[in-house]
Design a protein around this motif. Structure first.
Motif, PDB file in Angstrom:
ATOM      1  N   VAL A 467       0.859  -1.185   0.000  1.00 50.68           N
ATOM      2  CA  VAL A 467       0.000   0.000   0.000  1.00 50.68           C
ATOM      3  C   VAL A 467       0.897   1.237   0.000  1.00 50.68           C
ATOM      4  N   PRO A 468       0.608   2.223  -0.864  1.00 54.37           N
ATOM      5  CA  PRO A 468       1.409   3.454  -0.867  1.00 54.37           C
ATOM      6  C   PRO A 468       1.400   4.140   0.499  1.00 54.37           C
ATOM      7  N   ALA A 469       2.526   4.722   0.859  1.00 57.38           N
ATOM      8  CA  ALA A 469       2.658   5.361   2.171  1.00 57.38           C
ATOM      9  C   ALA A 469       1.617   6.462   2.368  1.00 57.38           C
ATOM     10  N   GLU A 470       1.275   7.177   1.290  1.00 54.39           N
ATOM     11  CA  GLU A 470       0.296   8.263   1.431  1.00 54.39           C
ATOM     12  C   GLU A 470      -1.101   7.721   1.749  1.00 54.39           C
ATOM     13  N   ASP A 471      -1.412   6.517   1.246  1.00 56.59           N
ATOM     14  CA  ASP A 471      -2.711   5.916   1.572  1.00 56.59           C
ATOM     15  C   ASP A 471      -2.759   5.481   3.028  1.00 56.59           C
ATOM     16  N   VAL A 472      -1.647   4.922   3.523  1.00 62.13           N
ATOM     17  CA  VAL A 472      -1.579   4.544   4.937  1.00 62.13           C
ATOM     18  C   VAL A 472      -1.789   5.782   5.810  1.00 62.13           C
ATOM     19  N   ALA A 473      -1.184   6.904   5.414  1.00 68.71           N
ATOM     20  CA  ALA A 473      -1.349   8.143   6.177  1.00 68.71           C
ATOM     21  C   ALA A 473      -2.803   8.621   6.135  1.00 68.71           C
ATOM     22  N   THR A 474      -3.444   8.503   4.971  1.00 67.66           N
ATOM     23  CA  THR A 474      -4.849   8.895   4.843  1.00 67.66           C
ATOM     24  C   THR A 474      -5.725   8.104   5.804  1.00 67.66           C
TER      25      THR A 474
END
Length: 504
Positions: A467-474
């Motif tokens: 999973v892209p890091a930005e999605d995890v942050a979202t």
């Protein structure tokens, strides 16, 4: 060594798996049955129809085995069921399933009186309408003649064992899911029996999950399993699911999502969290499964698909809904679903909780609502994993269930968890766990891991979902906001519930 048969009797279907450890040969059979709701909140089954399905799947895998002998039969079932028997061991009630919530008032009263935490600590079973404890209390208040007149009160596992062996017994795993067990003595709790209004003699004796009985001549005629074949009394479907997927090592949690969902991890002795949000059920005498179950799993996505794509073809609707949902970005552009269509079990334990879409704006389309439904379930499961992590560290989650064939489900869940999510081959699930436990019960392995290694198919575990890091942050941001929204929504939900009750 001949064939080992594992039986998994669930809420709507029975499944049998036959495995030849020496050659790797295996076969499976499934038969479905009905879940009826004759009154509001009731969810019951006809015992005869269910046992007919058990006979059918066993007969089919035995026939498929051909000349191979059946060395042992392992039995697993869903938990929390309750059925009354007369002195001829014939049913005097339907099978009252875990999904039956007729005892919601009794459960609410125990919580209101502050008794829930103590009951959970003693028994391992949360106070909820699913538990046989509250179901028996309901009979005491609404049908005392049946409560006291029943010769035996048993569960689904006990009914199946009676059918296959002629013995009225239960085992530690099933007993630990009744609300009537004392985890310290591992016997029925006198205090809980008094609360339930039943006598010790009305309940079956409790065996170890590795105990062995034998197939009766009557069962041999209907199933094709030879009379005298050893029967491992086995465990319940949740703990067996962990065993079947290999989620039995420290730090590894097993997650399953079907209509509902659950996450569990294995610990060496009973434990729960201080706030009483998790269950604790036995797998063996020295392997216990701690975790939680949600009521709103795949059923939420199915409801959303039916609601937002009503004209779509029924057989293809789910796939079309997921494809459309994937066109919305992670986080659904701020749209959040509280997915409590069926109340909720862990970690909230509120059967009357209602759901909602929050943050709706003009730019939101069907794709956002569909994605928000999936994400709502994932965020609820992630919250549950966090609770579990507070009891015993969770470093990896192994997931099973048909929903995880979808990339959207896999990436949304992995992003919400913020932990490695590893898909596993769930083709046999709890039934394979029954096979492995039967191997241990017959002394062919020294421990659970060794038993599973003898019967598990090759492969079956994929690489962690990326999973892209930005999605995890979202999703991390969404989780914090969702908890705040849920707290703020509580008072409004009470008013909405009262309004719905007035209109009803």
């Amino acid at each position: 060594m001949g064939v080992i048969v594992g039986l998994d009797v669930g809420t709507t279907a029975a499944k049998a798996v036959a495995v030849d450890p020496a050659t790797g040969w295996r076969t499976a059979a499934t038969a479905e049955y009905h879940l009826a709701s004759p009154h509001p909140r009731w969810q019951v089954q006809d015992p005869g129809e269910l046992l007919g399905a058990v006979d059918s799947v066993l007969a089919r895998v035995v026939a498929a085995a051909g000349d191979r002998t059946v060395d042992v039969l392992g039995v697993g079932t869903a938990m929390h069921g309750l059925i009354g028997l007369d002195d001829g061991l014939r049913p005097v009630t339907d099978l009252i399933t875990w999904a039956d919530t007729r005892s919601h008032a009794e459960a609410a009263e125990l919580r209101r009186e502050g008794r829930a935490a103590g009951l959970l600590a003693r028994s391992g079973t949360p106070v909820h309408p699913m538990s046989p404890l509250t179901k028996l209390m309901w009979f005491g208040r609404n049908d005392a003649a049946t409560l006291h007149g029943a010769y035996r009160w048993v569960g689904l596992k006990d009914l199946v064992l009676l059918h296959l062996t002629g013995w009225v017994v239960t085992e530690l795993s099933t007993a630990s899911a009744t609300g009537l067990l004392d985890l310290t003595t591992r016997d029925w709790s006198p205090a809980s029996l008094e609360l339930a209004g039943v006598e010790r003699e009305q309940l079956p004796d409790i065996l170890s999950t590795t105990a062995l009985l034998e197939v009766s001549p009557d069962a041999a005629r209907t199933t094709g399993v030879p009379a005298g074949t050893p029967v491992n009394v086995g465990a319940t479907d949740g703990p067996l699911g962990n065993l079947g997927t290999g989620a039995i090592q420290p730090g590894v949690a097993g997650m399953s999502i079907g209509t509902s969902g659950a996450v569990r991890t294995v610990v060496p002795e009973p434990r729960t969290d201080e706030r009483g949000r998790l269950f604790c059920y036995a797998l063996t005498d020295d392997a216990w499964v701690v975790g939680g179950a949600i009521s709103n799993g795949g059923v939420v996505a199915r409801w959303a698909a039916e609601s937002f794509l009503p004209q779509a073809d029924g057989t293809a609707r789910d796939a079309e809904a997921l494809a459309l949902a994937a066109t919305a970005p992670p986080g659904s552009d701020g749209l959040v679903m509280l997915p409590y269509l069926l109340g909720e079990r862990a970690p909230l334990w509120d059967p009357d909780l209602t759901g909602a879409f929050l943050g709706v704006r003009h730019g939101h389309g069907r794709q956002h609502f569909l994605r928000a439904a999936v994400e709502g379930v994932c965020l609820q499961m992630a919250d549950l994993v966090d609770v579990l992590d507070g009891v015993t560290p969770v470093t990896e989650v192994r997931c099973t269930g048909g929903v995880f064939r979808s990339e959207l489900w896999r990436t949304s869940m992995a992003g919400a968890l913020g932990r490695p999510l590893v898909p596993t081959d769930d083709a046999e699930g709890s039934a394979l766990g029954s096979v492995a436990l039967a191997v241990l019960a017959t002394g062919r392995a020294d421990d659970l891991a060794g038993a599973l290694a003898q019967v598990a198919p090759p492969g079956g575990v994929d690489a962690p979902v990326e999973v892209p890091a930005e999605d995890v942050a979202t999703y991390a941001d969404m989780r914090g906001r969702t908890l705040d929204l849920l707290r703020a929504y509580g008072e409004l939900a009470e008013h909405l519930g009262a309004l719905a009750g007035a209109r009803g």
